[in-house]
Design a protein around this motif. Structure first.
Motif, PDB file in Angstrom:
ATOM      1  N   THR A 153       0.871  -1.190   0.000  1.00 62.60           N
ATOM      2  CA  THR A 153       0.000   0.000   0.000  1.00 62.60           C
ATOM      3  C   THR A 153       0.902   1.232   0.000  1.00 62.60           C
ATOM      4  OG1 THR A 153      -0.166  -0.131   2.411  1.00 62.60           O
ATOM      5  CG2 THR A 153      -1.963  -1.093   1.132  1.00 62.60           C
ATOM      6  N   PRO A 154       1.469   1.573  -1.153  1.00 69.09           N
ATOM      7  CA  PRO A 154       2.445   2.669  -1.200  1.00 69.09           C
ATOM      8  C   PRO A 154       1.810   4.011  -0.888  1.00 69.09           C
ATOM      9  CG  PRO A 154       2.445   1.360  -3.239  1.00 69.09           C
ATOM     10  CD  PRO A 154       1.241   0.967  -2.471  1.00 69.09           C
ATOM     11  N   ALA A 155       2.636   4.912  -0.375  1.00 70.64           N
ATOM     12  CA  ALA A 155       2.213   6.299  -0.186  1.00 70.64           C
ATOM     13  C   ALA A 155       1.936   6.930  -1.548  1.00 70.64           C
ATOM     14  CB  ALA A 155       3.296   7.073   0.548  1.00 70.64           C
ATOM     15  N   THR A 156       0.978   7.845  -1.577  1.00 70.70           N
ATOM     16  CA  THR A 156       0.646   8.548  -2.814  1.00 70.70           C
ATOM     17  C   THR A 156       1.456   9.841  -2.905  1.00 70.70           C
ATOM     18  OG1 THR A 156      -1.119   9.847  -1.801  1.00 70.70           O
ATOM     19  CG2 THR A 156      -1.713   7.664  -2.663  1.00 70.70           C
ATOM     20  N   PRO A 157       1.565  10.414  -4.111  1.00 70.74           N
ATOM     21  CA  PRO A 157       2.236  11.711  -4.221  1.00 70.74           C
ATOM     22  C   PRO A 157       1.618  12.776  -3.321  1.00 70.74           C
ATOM     23  CG  PRO A 157       1.989  10.735  -6.393  1.00 70.74           C
ATOM     24  CD  PRO A 157       1.234   9.853  -5.444  1.00 70.74           C
ATOM     25  N   THR A 158       0.301  12.777  -3.196  1.00 68.58           N
ATOM     26  CA  THR A 158      -0.348  13.769  -2.341  1.00 68.58           C
ATOM     27  C   THR A 158       0.027  13.580  -0.875  1.00 68.58           C
ATOM     28  OG1 THR A 158      -2.218  14.099  -3.846  1.00 68.58           O
ATOM     29  CG2 THR A 158      -2.578  14.640  -1.529  1.00 68.58           C
ATOM     30  N   MET A 159       0.075  12.339  -0.425  1.00 70.93           N
ATOM     31  CA  MET A 159       0.481  12.068   0.953  1.00 70.93           C
ATOM     32  C   MET A 159       1.891  12.594   1.209  1.00 70.93           C
ATOM     33  SD  MET A 159      -1.054   8.189   1.199  1.00 70.93           S
ATOM     34  CE  MET A 159      -0.211   7.775   2.718  1.00 70.93           C
ATOM     35  N   LEU A 160       2.783  12.376   0.258  1.00 72.55           N
ATOM     36  CA  LEU A 160       4.157  12.829   0.417  1.00 72.55           C
ATOM     37  C   LEU A 160       4.246  14.355   0.394  1.00 72.55           C
ATOM     38  CD1 LEU A 160       7.230  12.428   0.523  1.00 72.55           C
ATOM     39  CD2 LEU A 160       7.202  12.185  -1.973  1.00 72.55           C
ATOM     40  N   LEU A 161       3.682  14.976  -0.640  1.00 71.72           N
ATOM     41  CA  LEU A 161       3.878  16.415  -0.804  1.00 71.72           C
ATOM     42  C   LEU A 161       3.162  17.232   0.262  1.00 71.72           C
ATOM     43  CD1 LEU A 161       4.005  17.123  -4.636  1.00 71.72           C
ATOM     44  CD2 LEU A 161       5.784  16.478  -3.037  1.00 71.72           C
ATOM     45  N   THR A 162       2.063  16.730   0.775  1.00 70.43           N
ATOM     46  CA  THR A 162       1.396  17.453   1.861  1.00 70.43           C
ATOM     47  C   THR A 162       2.333  17.629   3.044  1.00 70.43           C
ATOM     48  OG1 THR A 162      -0.802  16.671   1.198  1.00 70.43           O
ATOM     49  CG2 THR A 162      -0.538  17.384   3.485  1.00 70.43           C
ATOM     50  N   GLU A 163       3.057  16.586   3.384  1.00 64.23           N
ATOM     51  CA  GLU A 163       3.992  16.662   4.504  1.00 64.23           C
ATOM     52  C   GLU A 163       5.224  17.494   4.154  1.00 64.23           C
ATOM     53  OE1 GLU A 163       3.255  15.616   7.535  1.00 64.23           O
ATOM     54  OE2 GLU A 163       1.311  15.100   6.658  1.00 64.23           O
ATOM     55  N   VAL A 164       5.672  17.405   2.911  1.00 66.21           N
ATOM     56  CA  VAL A 164       6.829  18.203   2.486  1.00 66.21           C
ATOM     57  C   VAL A 164       6.495  19.689   2.535  1.00 66.21           C
ATOM     58  CG1 VAL A 164       8.329  18.759   0.522  1.00 66.21           C
ATOM     59  CG2 VAL A 164       7.832  16.366   1.074  1.00 66.21           C
ATOM     60  N   PHE A 165       5.325  20.056   2.036  1.00 66.82           N
ATOM     61  CA  PHE A 165       4.933  21.467   2.058  1.00 66.82           C
ATOM     62  C   PHE A 165       4.842  21.990   3.493  1.00 66.82           C
ATOM     63  CE2 PHE A 165       2.573  20.660  -2.185  1.00 66.82           C
ATOM     64  CZ  PHE A 165       3.738  20.890  -2.895  1.00 66.82           C
ATOM     65  N   LYS A 166       4.324  21.173   4.393  1.00 68.12           N
ATOM     66  CA  LYS A 166       4.248  21.578   5.800  1.00 68.12           C
ATOM     67  C   LYS A 166       5.642  21.889   6.350  1.00 68.12           C
ATOM     68  CE  LYS A 166       0.118  18.920   7.144  1.00 68.12           C
ATOM     69  NZ  LYS A 166      -0.359  17.761   7.966  1.00 68.12           N
ATOM     70  N   ALA A 167       6.593  21.010   6.028  1.00 68.62           N
ATOM     71  CA  ALA A 167       7.960  21.201   6.526  1.00 68.62           C
ATOM     72  C   ALA A 167       8.594  22.448   5.929  1.00 68.62           C
ATOM     73  CB  ALA A 167       8.800  19.964   6.208  1.00 68.62           C
ATOM     74  N   LEU A 168       8.390  22.691   4.635  1.00 67.61           N
ATOM     75  CA  LEU A 168       8.945  23.885   3.993  1.00 67.61           C
ATOM     76  C   LEU A 168       8.344  25.148   4.599  1.00 67.61           C
ATOM     77  CD1 LEU A 168       8.997  22.806   0.231  1.00 67.61           C
ATOM     78  CD2 LEU A 168      10.963  23.052   1.741  1.00 67.61           C
ATOM     79  N   ASP A 169       7.049  25.142   4.789  1.00 63.11           N
ATOM     80  CA  ASP A 169       6.379  26.317   5.339  1.00 63.11           C
ATOM     81  C   ASP A 169       6.876  26.613   6.758  1.00 63.11           C
ATOM     82  OD1 ASP A 169       4.986  26.410   2.986  1.00 63.11           O
ATOM     83  OD2 ASP A 169       3.109  25.629   3.807  1.00 63.11           O
ATOM     84  N   ALA A 170       7.041  25.548   7.545  1.00 60.53           N
ATOM     85  CA  ALA A 170       7.461  25.734   8.939  1.00 60.53           C
ATOM     86  C   ALA A 170       8.860  26.315   9.031  1.00 60.53           C
ATOM     87  CB  ALA A 170       7.392  24.391   9.678  1.00 60.53           C
ATOM     88  N   ARG A 171       9.685  26.073   8.003  1.00 56.29           N
ATOM     89  CA  ARG A 171      11.066  26.573   8.034  1.00 56.29           C
ATOM     90  C   ARG A 171      11.218  27.861   7.232  1.00 56.29           C
ATOM     91  NH1 ARG A 171      14.349  21.998   9.744  1.00 56.29           N
ATOM     92  NH2 ARG A 171      16.192  23.259   9.314  1.00 56.29           N
ATOM     93  N   GLY A 172      10.127  28.434   6.755  1.00 53.79           N
ATOM     94  CA  GLY A 172      10.207  29.665   5.975  1.00 53.79           C
ATOM     95  C   GLY A 172      10.831  29.481   4.609  1.00 53.79           C
ATOM     96  N   LEU A 173      10.655  28.300   4.016  1.00 55.63           N
ATOM     97  CA  LEU A 173      11.293  27.991   2.732  1.00 55.63           C
ATOM     98  C   LEU A 173      10.266  27.678   1.640  1.00 55.63           C
ATOM     99  CD1 LEU A 173      14.228  25.798   4.082  1.00 55.63           C
ATOM    100  CD2 LEU A 173      14.390  28.109   3.148  1.00 55.63           C
TER     101      LEU A 173
END
Length: 422
Positions: free
Chosen positions: A251-271
């Motif tokens: 049951t692989p992760a989807t692109p949306t599952m991955l990018l949602t978390e990536v965007f959160k991390a970028l936003d939290a670091r001001g990037l």
């Protein structure tokens, strides 16, 4: 069938979209690769939806499948390309892809490849060692141009995948150790022939969970902060590829599952201003293709039953190389009269490692047609002419129409370029 939605049974026969695989095999012979155009579009759309309106460049990892028709399809959708050779760059250009959306990875770039990439004005080189960095700088100086570069850093993150396709650990050959990256970036900044544009990592392939990506991302974001303090500003962050597909019960992760978390991390670091680059390969094409093969002989023995087929390890080497699992489907399953037995599906090549599947319960008779599922990635691109076997034809199905996108190789052509001694 749940493994490949665009390959379904209709009236008891497996189809690619609306094309009968039985009919395709009769017309074009076997072994035969068959791809679904709709499956390619569906996979592309999954990444488009995952972007959520952000600046994301999807660079298809074309080593997974580099047929020109597939490259053209993805280029028309707006894809960039992740290449690892000068030959792949030539394919991108031949398919009408945009070199300005090309990232060039790989640990052993040769001078002619670097020159060709500079001439084509690619987006950037993913540099994998200090000596490669200096080599690119020298070539750019010779050509009186500036080379856009990104360092591929090795974050020492375990992707929990097969050792042969794990690329982000310290003992892998890929990338620059992340603790050494600030010094190498500082070196790059001293060269007027180099334009630092980004940072890149790729931790492996057939990754089915998000946590390894987030572990790597955290280390990359710390590196970006360190570089900013050195006065080095980046314009993109390349998180690589590697998202897995379903071969059996994953049951692989989807692109949306991955990018949602990536965007959160970028936003939290001001990037959030950074462009995000992705390099998906398998997840774009893996479940878009099957390999058709016909049963030549059934060979029972005391230890096991063998179904000897006309496809072999030269056509699909993943099982031999990685002990990989591919589902096997009878294209026209027998409803009665034949007892289902457990078979090893093996090819005609003179190697004990020549097998496509083991221990599969199937009701078979000679001349039956089988579909090796999920064969769209690392299938034809890894094929060879071992035992002087012509490589399979490739078909791209679009609804009710089947296009020959690569004809079967002619036997004579395999040795036409060889020369006898006088």
């Amino acid at each position: 069938m749940t493994v490949a939605p665009n390959f379904q049974f209709h009236n008891g026969v497996l189809h690619a979209e609306q094309c009968s695989l039985e009919d395709l095999a009769k017309e074009h012979g076997t072994p035969l690769y068959v791809y679904s155009r709709k499956a390619l579009k569906d996979a592309w759309d999954s990444y488009e939806q995952a972007k959520q309106g952000r600046d994301v460049l999807v660079c298809y990892g074309m080593k997974a499948n580099s047929n020109l028709a597939i490259l053209r399809e993805l280029a028309n959708h707006g894809a960039g390309f992740d290449i690892v050779s000068g030959g792949e760059l030539a394919r991108v250009i031949a398919a009408g892809g945009d070199p300005r959306k090309v990232v060039f990875s790989g640990v052993g770039k040769q001078r002619w490849e670097i020159e060709a990439a500079l001439d084509a004005q690619i987006k950037c080189f993913n540099v994998e060692s200090k000596n490669e960095l200096l080599h690119i700088a020298q070539i750019a100086a010779d050509k009186k141009c500036v080379a856009p570069i990104s360092l591929r850093v090795n974050p020492d993150v375990d992707a929990h995948t097969h050792p042969y396709i794990s690329t982000g650990l310290k003992d892998n050959k890929f990338g620059i150790a992340i603790e050494d990256a600030p010094d190498v970036y500082a070196l790059a900044a001293q060269h007027p022939q180099l334009n630092i544009v980004g940072v890149d990592c790729h931790i492996g392939s057939q990754i089915t969970e998000i946590s390894p990506y987030l572990d790597a991302l955290d280390k990359l974001l710390n590196l970006i902060d360190t570089l900013a303090k050195q006065g080095i500003q980046l314009s993109h962050l390349d998180l690589g590829g590697g998202l897995g597909i379903r071969y059996t019960d994953e049951t692989p992760a989807t692109p949306t599952m991955l990018l949602t978390e990536v965007f959160k991390a970028l936003d939290a670091r001001g990037l959030a201003h950074l462009q995000l680059v992705l390099e998906p390969g398998r997840s774009m094409v893996g479940n878009a293709g099957v390999l058709l093969t016909r049963v030549e002989y059934l060979k029972p023995s005391e230890a096991k039953n063998f179904a000897i087929v006309d496809a072999a390890m030269n056509d699909l080497i993943r099982p031999t190389l990685y002990d990989a699992w591919h589902d096997v489907e009878a294209v026209s399953p027998r409803q009665s009269g034949t007892t289902a037995l457990e078979y090893d599906i093996v090819g005609p090549i003179c190697e004990s490692g020549d097998w496509l599947a083991r221990g599969r319960k199937l009701a078979l008779e000679q001349n039956d047609l089988l579909a090796i599922m999920s064969a769209g990635a690392y299938g034809f691109t890894m094929a060879s002419n071992y035992n002087t076997r012509p490589r399979a034809a490739e078909i791209l199905v679009d609804g009710t129409t089947a296009h020959v996108v690569r004809p079967r190789e002619d036997l004579h052509s395999l040795f036409a370029s060889e020369r006898l001694l006088p």
